[in-house]
Write a protein that holds these residues in place. Structure first.
Motif, PDB file in Angstrom:
ATOM      1  N   LYS A 147       1.075  -1.156  -0.289  1.00 56.86           N
ATOM      2  CA  LYS A 147       0.062   0.100   0.365  1.00 56.86           C
ATOM      3  C   LYS A 147       1.020   1.389  -0.069  1.00 56.86           C
ATOM      4  O   LYS A 147       1.872   1.393   0.418  1.00 56.86           O
ATOM      5  N   ARG A 179      -1.128  -6.086  -4.527  1.00 56.28           N
ATOM      6  CA  ARG A 179      -1.076  -5.148  -5.568  1.00 56.28           C
ATOM      7  C   ARG A 179      -2.059  -3.150  -4.694  1.00 56.28           C
ATOM      8  O   ARG A 179      -2.126  -3.935  -4.141  1.00 56.28           O
ATOM      9  N   GLU A 181      -3.819  -0.108  -6.616  1.00 59.12           N
ATOM     10  CA  GLU A 181      -3.946   0.184  -7.180  1.00 59.12           C
ATOM     11  C   GLU A 181      -4.893   1.955  -6.708  1.00 59.12           C
ATOM     12  O   GLU A 181      -5.096   1.878  -5.583  1.00 59.12           O
ATOM     13  N   HIS A 182      -4.313   3.370  -7.211  1.00 60.59           N
ATOM     14  CA  HIS A 182      -4.410   4.151  -6.807  1.00 60.59           C
ATOM     15  C   HIS A 182      -4.784   5.264  -8.316  1.00 60.59           C
ATOM     16  O   HIS A 182      -4.113   5.477  -9.457  1.00 60.59           O
ATOM     17  N   ASP A 183      -5.342   5.667  -7.721  1.00 63.08           N
ATOM     18  CA  ASP A 183      -6.162   7.356  -8.905  1.00 63.08           C
ATOM     19  C   ASP A 183      -5.837   8.598  -8.395  1.00 63.08           C
ATOM     20  O   ASP A 183      -6.069   9.165  -6.891  1.00 63.08           O
ATOM     21  N   VAL A 201       3.886  -1.169 -13.576  1.00 61.25           N
ATOM     22  CA  VAL A 201       3.390  -0.310 -12.907  1.00 61.25           C
ATOM     23  C   VAL A 201       1.730  -0.072 -14.741  1.00 61.25           C
ATOM     24  O   VAL A 201       2.562  -0.030 -15.721  1.00 61.25           O
ATOM     25  N   ASN A 202       1.102  -0.467 -14.718  1.00 63.35           N
ATOM     26  CA  ASN A 202       0.221  -0.152 -15.604  1.00 63.35           C
ATOM     27  C   ASN A 202       1.011  -1.034 -17.210  1.00 63.35           C
ATOM     28  O   ASN A 202       0.149  -0.804 -18.278  1.00 63.35           O
ATOM     29  N   ASP A 203       0.982  -2.549 -16.631  1.00 64.37           N
ATOM     30  CA  ASP A 203       1.701  -3.652 -17.692  1.00 64.37           C
ATOM     31  C   ASP A 203       2.814  -2.510 -18.002  1.00 64.37           C
ATOM     32  O   ASP A 203       3.477  -3.391 -18.842  1.00 64.37           O
ATOM     33  N   THR A 219      -5.898   6.566 -13.490  1.00 66.75           N
ATOM     34  CA  THR A 219      -5.623   5.342 -12.075  1.00 66.75           C
ATOM     35  C   THR A 219      -4.362   4.358 -12.909  1.00 66.75           C
ATOM     36  O   THR A 219      -4.109   3.918 -13.421  1.00 66.75           O
ATOM     37  N   LEU A 220      -3.219   4.187 -11.500  1.00 59.77           N
ATOM     38  CA  LEU A 220      -2.177   3.333 -11.848  1.00 59.77           C
ATOM     39  C   LEU A 220      -2.573   2.367 -10.855  1.00 59.77           C
ATOM     40  O   LEU A 220      -3.103   1.888 -10.204  1.00 59.77           O
ATOM     41  N   VAL A 221      -1.925   1.488 -11.625  1.00 60.81           N
ATOM     42  CA  VAL A 221      -1.928  -0.249 -11.138  1.00 60.81           C
ATOM     43  C   VAL A 221      -0.816  -1.124 -10.698  1.00 60.81           C
ATOM     44  O   VAL A 221       0.227  -0.301 -11.824  1.00 60.81           O
ATOM     45  N   GLU A 223       2.217  -3.932  -9.756  1.00 59.57           N
ATOM     46  CA  GLU A 223       1.923  -5.595  -8.932  1.00 59.57           C
ATOM     47  C   GLU A 223       2.728  -5.632  -9.709  1.00 59.57           C
ATOM     48  O   GLU A 223       3.660  -5.413 -10.949  1.00 59.57           O
TER      49      GLU A 223
END
Length: 235
Positions: A147, A179, A181-183, A201-203, A219-221, A223
């Motif tokens: 997080k 994982r 996920e952040h807006d 980050v976003n693939d 939005t950032l992902v 993972e």
């Protein structure tokens, strides 16, 4: 609708310096490294990935009108300044200084034989000539595991340190199935710096030392981390 644009600044493309006691990689132009294509990003002016050998350090020098923090990754870092402050922080610790109207400080490795590695970051202040101040905090491992932990913000929200720069600065670690996920919300610009490990980050696959400029919000992902540690700047 604005589409997010991501531009990777690869670790190998940074400016490199080796002074023996100090090894440094410069994301943006700094000291003898000058690249007009990489001067700053928004208020983010400096990201130096520094390794200081045992017993080494930066002798007293002056700063003015700069928001400076050191985020320690390995070892310990000691600070002394003309305001009378003195502290030592270890991995996970942050030393923050608002130079304002002017302050002289030194940073050095208190260990005789173990290196210290840290990211030194400079942000441009939104006001000039302010009264200098200094603060430290520890970003606990559990607070950033999987997080984002906010540790610097203009208003000191959520227990963060208050900075005079228009930026929110977070730290996070990711490993295995974690994982995030952040807006980005109202923030049109962001920068993510990989301090350790690898992640997607976003693939987009990023490795230690990589940075990515993010423009347009969205939005950032985060993972697929493998012992990853990152700093995220929202501006």
């Amino acid at each position: 609708m604005t589409r997010m644009n991501m531009t990777v600044r690869h670790a190998a493309d940074r400016g490199m310096a080796d002074h023996g006691w100090l090894k440094s990689a410069h994301t943006f132009s700094f000291a003898n490294y000058h690249d007009p294509e990489h001067m700053q990003y928004g208020p983010l002016r400096v990201i130096n990935d520094d390794e200081v050998a045992g017993g080494g350090g930066f002798p007293p020098h002056q700063h003015q009108d700069a928001e400076i923090f050191s985020y320690v990754l390995e070892g310990s870092l000691e600070h002394k300044d003309s305001l009378g402050n003195g502290s030592t922080v270890s991995a996970g610790g942050v030393q923050y200084m608002s130079a304002g109207s002017g302050v002289v400080h030194s940073e050095f490795n208190p260990s005789a034989d173990e290196r210290v590695r840290f990211l030194q970051v400079w942000l441009l202040p939104s006001e000039r000539g302010a009264t200098p101040r200094y603060e430290t905090m520890v970003v606990n491992a559990e607070d950033k595991a999987g997080k984002l932990k906010l540790f610097l913000s203009p208003d000191g929200r959520d227990g963060s340190m208050a900075t005079r720069a228009q930026a929110l600065v977070h730290a996070a670690t990711l490993n295995g199935e974690q994982r995030i996920e952040h807006d980005l919300g109202v923030h049109e610009k962001a920068w993510l710096q990989v301090a350790a490990g690898t992640l997607r980050v976003n693939d987009v696959l990023l490795v230690k030392g990589d940075g990515v400029a993010i423009d347009g919000g969205g939005t950032l992902v985060l993972e697929g981390g493998e012992q990853a540690e990152v700093l995220l700047f929202e501006m």
